[in-house]
Write a protein that holds these residues in place. Structure first.
Motif, PDB file in Angstrom:
ATOM      1  N   HIS A   7      81.210  17.882  97.883  1.00  0.00           N
ATOM      2  CA  HIS A   7      79.988  18.650  97.657  1.00  0.00           C
ATOM      3  C   HIS A   7      78.720  17.955  98.142  1.00  0.00           C
ATOM      4  N   LEU A   8      78.639  16.651  98.005  1.00  0.00           N
ATOM      5  CA  LEU A   8      77.432  15.952  98.423  1.00  0.00           C
ATOM      6  C   LEU A   8      77.432  15.616  99.905  1.00  0.00           C
ATOM      7  N   GLU A   9      78.524  15.904 100.593  1.00  0.00           N
ATOM      8  CA  GLU A   9      78.624  15.528 101.992  1.00  0.00           C
ATOM      9  C   GLU A   9      78.257  16.629 102.968  1.00  0.00           C
ATOM     10  N   ASP A  10      78.366  17.875 102.558  1.00  0.00           N
ATOM     11  CA  ASP A  10      78.084  18.973 103.475  1.00  0.00           C
ATOM     12  C   ASP A  10      77.605  20.197 102.698  1.00  0.00           C
ATOM     13  N   GLY A  11      77.249  21.224 103.437  1.00  0.00           N
ATOM     14  CA  GLY A  11      76.834  22.473 102.809  1.00  0.00           C
ATOM     15  C   GLY A  11      75.363  22.488 102.448  1.00  0.00           C
ATOM     16  N   PRO A  12      74.852  23.687 102.221  1.00  0.00           N
ATOM     17  CA  PRO A  12      73.444  23.856 101.872  1.00  0.00           C
ATOM     18  C   PRO A  12      73.190  23.586 100.389  1.00  0.00           C
ATOM     19  N   ILE A  13      71.935  23.598 100.030  1.00  0.00           N
ATOM     20  CA  ILE A  13      71.515  23.558  98.632  1.00  0.00           C
ATOM     21  C   ILE A  13      71.194  24.995  98.237  1.00  0.00           C
ATOM     22  N   VAL A  14      71.695  25.446  97.097  1.00  0.00           N
ATOM     23  CA  VAL A  14      71.389  26.774  96.578  1.00  0.00           C
ATOM     24  C   VAL A  14      70.361  26.628  95.469  1.00  0.00           C
ATOM     25  N   VAL A  15      69.274  27.416  95.565  1.00  0.00           N
ATOM     26  CA  VAL A  15      68.175  27.324  94.609  1.00  0.00           C
ATOM     27  C   VAL A  15      67.946  28.681  93.949  1.00  0.00           C
ATOM     28  N   GLY A  16      68.001  28.717  92.634  1.00  0.00           N
ATOM     29  CA  GLY A  16      67.713  29.938  91.897  1.00  0.00           C
ATOM     30  C   GLY A  16      66.213  30.106  91.740  1.00  0.00           C
ATOM     31  N   ILE A  17      65.706  31.286  92.142  1.00  0.00           N
ATOM     32  CA  ILE A  17      64.277  31.563  92.007  1.00  0.00           C
ATOM     33  C   ILE A  17      64.060  32.924  91.360  1.00  0.00           C
ATOM     34  N   LYS A  18      62.848  33.144  90.886  1.00  0.00           N
ATOM     35  CA  LYS A  18      62.467  34.434  90.315  1.00  0.00           C
ATOM     36  C   LYS A  18      60.953  34.565  90.385  1.00  0.00           C
ATOM     37  N   PRO A  19      60.429  35.773  90.158  1.00  0.00           N
ATOM     38  CA  PRO A  19      58.970  35.936  90.177  1.00  0.00           C
ATOM     39  C   PRO A  19      58.302  35.018  89.154  1.00  0.00           C
ATOM     40  N   GLY A  20      57.132  34.510  89.508  1.00  0.00           N
ATOM     41  CA  GLY A  20      56.390  33.621  88.618  1.00  0.00           C
ATOM     42  C   GLY A  20      56.894  32.189  88.634  1.00  0.00           C
ATOM     43  N   LEU A  21      57.779  31.890  89.535  1.00  0.00           N
ATOM     44  CA  LEU A  21      58.370  30.561  89.644  1.00  0.00           C
ATOM     45  C   LEU A  21      57.321  29.526  90.022  1.00  0.00           C
ATOM     46  N   PRO A  22      57.254  28.416  89.309  1.00  0.00           N
ATOM     47  CA  PRO A  22      56.330  27.361  89.717  1.00  0.00           C
ATOM     48  C   PRO A  22      56.714  26.788  91.077  1.00  0.00           C
ATOM     49  N   SER A  23      55.729  26.452  91.877  1.00  0.00           N
ATOM     50  CA  SER A  23      55.974  25.902  93.209  1.00  0.00           C
ATOM     51  C   SER A  23      56.729  24.578  93.140  1.00  0.00           C
ATOM     52  N   ARG A  24      56.742  23.949  91.987  1.00  0.00           N
ATOM     53  CA  ARG A  24      57.436  22.674  91.800  1.00  0.00           C
ATOM     54  C   ARG A  24      58.926  22.764  92.176  1.00  0.00           C
ATOM     55  N   ILE A  25      59.561  23.896  91.876  1.00  0.00           N
ATOM     56  CA  ILE A  25      60.980  24.054  92.195  1.00  0.00           C
ATOM     57  C   ILE A  25      61.177  24.148  93.709  1.00  0.00           C
ATOM     58  N   ILE A  26      60.318  24.912  94.370  1.00  0.00           N
ATOM     59  CA  ILE A  26      60.407  25.056  95.826  1.00  0.00           C
ATOM     60  C   ILE A  26      60.168  23.700  96.491  1.00  0.00           C
ATOM     61  N   GLU A  27      59.144  22.989  96.037  1.00  0.00           N
ATOM     62  CA  GLU A  27      58.834  21.670  96.609  1.00  0.00           C
ATOM     63  C   GLU A  27      59.973  20.684  96.389  1.00  0.00           C
ATOM     64  N   THR A  28      60.568  20.693  95.205  1.00  0.00           N
ATOM     65  CA  THR A  28      61.682  19.794  94.905  1.00  0.00           C
ATOM     66  C   THR A  28      62.878  20.107  95.804  1.00  0.00           C
TER      67      THR A  28
END
Length: 163
Positions: A7-28
């Motif tokens: 898992h840590l060697e390949d593949g994308p990162i999946v990020v759960g988002i929703k309206p009102g999401l703080p930009s901190r999650i996107i930046e991280t």
């Protein structure tokens, strides 16, 4: 080598988002993907939709991971896409945006499995009485993912001081 070891060697990162999401999650997510040299898939789970197949042993259908989008969902999806485009302007990280159906933890887990994700990124619950009541009835996506995944789950704290 076991599946979980890769898992840590390949593949994308999946990020759960929703309206009102703080930009901190996107930046991280953007910084993490940049340091790992991988793509990011941002995913919004439409709560008013349902997975087509309910039996986890059945094959996954496109309708569950790519639901039909009605006018209301299209508006939310467009707003989230615009927010991501603005927040990630100038980044070198490749990213995409998906709309999923069903229970958020289950839908994010299924997407992660289907794309061979190296990790998931989600925010924790916000503080306050309204958010505690919401968590009581809906449960915690972060907790469900952290307890039921073979892949790493990066939890981004959402507190009163976060934007």
């Amino acid at each position: 080598m076991s599946e979980s070891a890769t898992h840590l060697e390949d593949g994308p990162i999946v990020v759960g988002i929703k309206p009102g999401l703080p930009s901190r999650i996107i930046e991280t997510a953007e910084r993490t993907a940049g340091s790992m040299g991988c793509e990011v898939i941002f995913a919004y789970v439409e709560l008013n939709s349902a997975l087509v197949e309910l039996d986890p042993t059945e094959p996954r259908l496109n309708e569950s991971l790519d639901p039909e989008i009605d006018d209301e969902m299209a508006g939310v999806s467009a707003a989230l896409s615009d927010m991501l485009t603005a927040a990630l302007a100038g980044t070198r990280v490749q990213w995409s945006f998906r709309v999923l159906a069903g229970d958020p933890a289950s839908a994010l887990s299924r997407l992660a499995a289907d794309v061979g994700s190296r990790m998931l990124v989600v925010g924790t619950r916000r503080h306050g009485p309204i958010h505690r009541v919401e968590a009581f009835f809906a449960g915690s996506v972060a907790k469900s993912l952290a307890m039921g995944q073979s892949r790493p789950v990066l939890l981004v704290p959402l507190n009163r001081d976060a934007d």
